[in-house]
Design a protein around this motif. Structure first.
Motif, PDB file in Angstrom:
ATOM      1  N   LYS A   1       1.055  -1.336   0.047  1.00  0.00           N
ATOM      2  CA  LYS A   1      -0.034  -0.069   0.068  1.00  0.00           C
ATOM      3  C   LYS A   1       0.960   1.189   0.127  1.00  0.00           C
ATOM      4  N   MET A   2       0.135   2.350  -0.883  1.00  0.00           N
ATOM      5  CA  MET A   2       1.269   3.573  -0.880  1.00  0.00           C
ATOM      6  C   MET A   2       1.328   4.169   0.580  1.00  0.00           C
TER       7      MET A   2
ATOM      8  N   GLU B   1       2.928  10.338  -0.550  1.00  0.00           N
ATOM      9  CA  GLU B   1       2.623  10.478  -2.040  1.00  0.00           C
ATOM     10  C   GLU B   1       3.864  11.088  -2.623  1.00  0.00           C
TER      11      GLU B   1
ATOM     12  N   ASN C   1       2.025   4.984  -8.665  1.00  0.00           N
ATOM     13  CA  ASN C   1       0.652   5.386  -8.493  1.00  0.00           C
ATOM     14  C   ASN C   1       0.074   4.928  -7.064  1.00  0.00           C
ATOM     15  N   GLN C   2      -0.738   3.929  -7.030  1.00  0.00           N
ATOM     16  CA  GLN C   2      -1.514   3.473  -5.898  1.00  0.00           C
ATOM     17  C   GLN C   2      -0.741   2.284  -5.363  1.00  0.00           C
ATOM     18  N   GLN C   3       0.406   1.987  -5.894  1.00  0.00           N
ATOM     19  CA  GLN C   3       0.799   0.780  -5.245  1.00  0.00           C
ATOM     20  C   GLN C   3       2.443   0.855  -5.062  1.00  0.00           C
TER      21      GLN C   3
END
Length: 574
Positions: free
Chosen positions: A5-6, A9, A82-84
């Motif tokens: 999980k990110m 950011e 991105n999200q991973q």
């Protein structure tokens, strides 16, 4: 694929406890020890260290390009996609190809060997573009030519259709930079991307990387041995030594208040701008807590000097195009009406950008290239009028140290035999036993161990190879030695050692040097006078300090303004 999980950011890449091993002669050796750092979006991390410090190896691990005998022993390489989060250290090769080149790209260190010699330069960049962005070949060609213009390649259409051997080393490096930038990656690893470039082009490339970074918010890992360059681009600096991370922090803090002796040594061994010491400090001096010598070099006595070499109105032309009958219809002047004298015992500096004609001039003096007109007089003899047989008899007095120590040596000949060969060719000494004794003596003088005689070039570092090339040039006891960019590809610490060596040999054996370089700070340290060249012409000639501190020509001023400077720092003494 390892996916998490990110967490944050602005993170792009996170190295955690990375260790890299190599198997050499059935023994496992660790090249990188528990390396950890974080690269943020839109930021530049400068990684600094000498050859063998592990900075390039760690970057090859990120790219999944370690050689067959290398492997990641432990640790993680986390790419925030991105999200991973993807752990590149444990990614299968077929998955890694989706990231390599497209999302993470690399400018490799050695342009001479990184380009395919049998494929045109433009086609190699087009191939990279079409691999990740399918489009028409004409559109791809136009995009590549546009990028060639951005990286300051002259005549981009011609270079697109040229083979690597037809362009200069600096131009090859710019082709490599274009290849890395063509897919506009998220992370750019720049491994010594400006080492072979002129200071003005270097400044332009650094500005280009900054603009791309700001426009795309990419993260850059900038690997270099030149702390002056790193100071211009890096937000943070990580210093590596023998595979270990020894110092890390904000660039301004590390460069102005270095804590570790190793970092202090790297900063101090660059040629200073305000003095000309007899010896440059070396990293070893700081690691061993030695006293730094501050004695100034003596000034050259021009009033008592006698010219050894005189060049008058020299022109050298290259044929660019011939008609069907073989007659030249388009030529380019590599050297245009140059005149100067070089005094016996002097170090004469030649500076200018890539393509200005300085290397052409040096090779023409040695009759490795033919002149179109003008005269070259050496010790009263007209070199331009000598026959091949007469020139061969004179060659022991005129020697050259070439730019690239990697390609200057035959990989199949031991370094001892490479130095011995000129003695055999000219029948010097009575037998090979006497010749070998002379070689061993000279190896010691240039800082090479006698028991390395039977080793091959691939067993040495770049700095050691350059010492072999220097020994080979000096073994015939020449009077005039031309050093063609002989320290441009070396670490600043090794560069300091080689510059000290050249100065020591000059004082001991009274050599006369013509020192060719694009680095004005290095030329000023070594030279008594400097000739500045632009587009084959002489634009300025004078004493080294006068040229450096009081340049008269706008071109010289531009060269000096482009020299990368380190912020004022306190590490000047041990």
């Amino acid at each position: 694929m390892v996916v998490r999980k990110m967490e944050k950011e602005d993170k792009l890449l996170e190295i955690k406890g990375l260790s890299v091993d190599f198997v050499v002669e059935k023994k496992t050796r660790r090249a990188v020890h528990s390396l950890s750092y974080t690269l943020h979006r839109g930021a530049t991390l400068g990684i600094v260290g000498e050859s063998g410090s592990g900075k390039s190896v760690s970057s090859l691990a990120i790219m999944g390009l370690l050689p067959n005998n290398g492997s990641i022993a432990e640790g993680e390489i986390l790419f925030y996609d991105n999200q991973q989060v993807v752990d590149l250290a444990h990614l299968p090769e077929h998955e890694m190809r989706k990231y390599r080149g497209r999302r993470i790209s690399m400018i490799f260190q050695e342009p001479m060997t990184s380009l395919n010699p049998v494929q045109r330069c433009g086609d190699q960049v087009v191939e990279m573009l079409l691999l990740h962005h399918p489009m028409g070949k004409e559109d791809a060609r136009n995009r590549v030519i546009e990028l060639f213009e951005e990286v300051m390649l002259p005549r981009p259409e011609k270079i697109f259709d040229s083979y690597p051997h037809e362009i200069s080393g600096g131009q090859k490096q710019r082709v490599m930079i274009a290849m890395a930038l063509i897919c506009e990656p998220d992370i750019l690893i720049a491994d010594e991307p400006t080492t072979a470039l002129d200071v003005t082009v270097q400044k332009t490339i650094l500005q280009l990387l900054r603009q791309l970074q700001q426009r795309r918010q990419i993260g850059i890992i900038f690997i270099s041995h030149d702390l002056g360059v790193v100071a211009q681009v890096a937000d943070e600096v990580a210093v590596m030594y023998q595979g270990h991370l020894v110092e890390q922090g904000a660039a301004i803090d590390v460069l102005t208040h270095p804590r570790e002796p190793y970092t202090q040594g790297l900063l101090a061994c660059r040629p200073p701008i305000d003095t000309r010491p007899m010896h440059l400090p070396t990293v070893t001096d700081f690691l061993e807590n030695k006293t730094i010598e501050t004695t100034e070099q003596p000034s050259f006595d021009f009033e008592q000097a006698v010219p050894l070499l005189s060049v008058r109105d020299l022109d050298v032309e290259y044929v660019l195009k011939k008609n069907i009958f073989g007659k030249p219809i388009e030529t380019l002047k590599g050297v245009d009406g140059i005149s100067f004298d070089v005094y016996r015992g002097e170090t004469f500096g030649l500076v200018g950008e890539s393509g200005c004609g300085k290397t052409t001039l040096g090779r023409t003096i040695l009759r490795l290239l033919d002149s179109a007109s003008g005269t070259i007089t050496y010790d009263g003899k007209r070199l331009d009028e000598l026959s091949s047989r007469q020139m061969r008899a004179l060659r022991p007095k005129l020697q050259i140290v070439f730019q690239d120590p990697y390609s200057s040596l035959n990989p199949r000949i031991t370094i001892g035999n490479a130095i011995l060969e000129p003695l055999q060719n000219y029948g010097m000494f009575h037998n090979d036993k006497e010749r070998k004794a002379r070689v061993l003596e000279l190896m010691e003088q240039v800082g090479l161990q006698a028991d390395w005689y039977n080793r091959y070039p691939h067993e040495f570092s770049g700095g050691q190879r350059q010492r072999v090339c220097i020994a080979r040039a000096l073994v015939l006891e020449p009077e005039l030695v031309i050093c063609d960019e002989s320290v441009s590809a070396l670490d600043v610490s090794v560069q300091a050692q080689v510059l000290n060596l050249l100065n020591d040999l000059k004082r001991q054996f009274h050599y006369t040097y013509i020192f060719i370089s694009h680095d004005l700070s290095v030329v000023r340290f070594l030279s008594d006078r400097i000739l500045v060249m632009e587009k084959g012409k002489k634009v300025e000639l004078g004493k080294a300090d006068d040229i450096y501190f009081h340049p008269q020509h706008p071109y010289t001023k531009k060269l000096i303004e482009a020299i990368p400077m380190i912020p004022t720092q306190s590490a000047t003494t041990v």
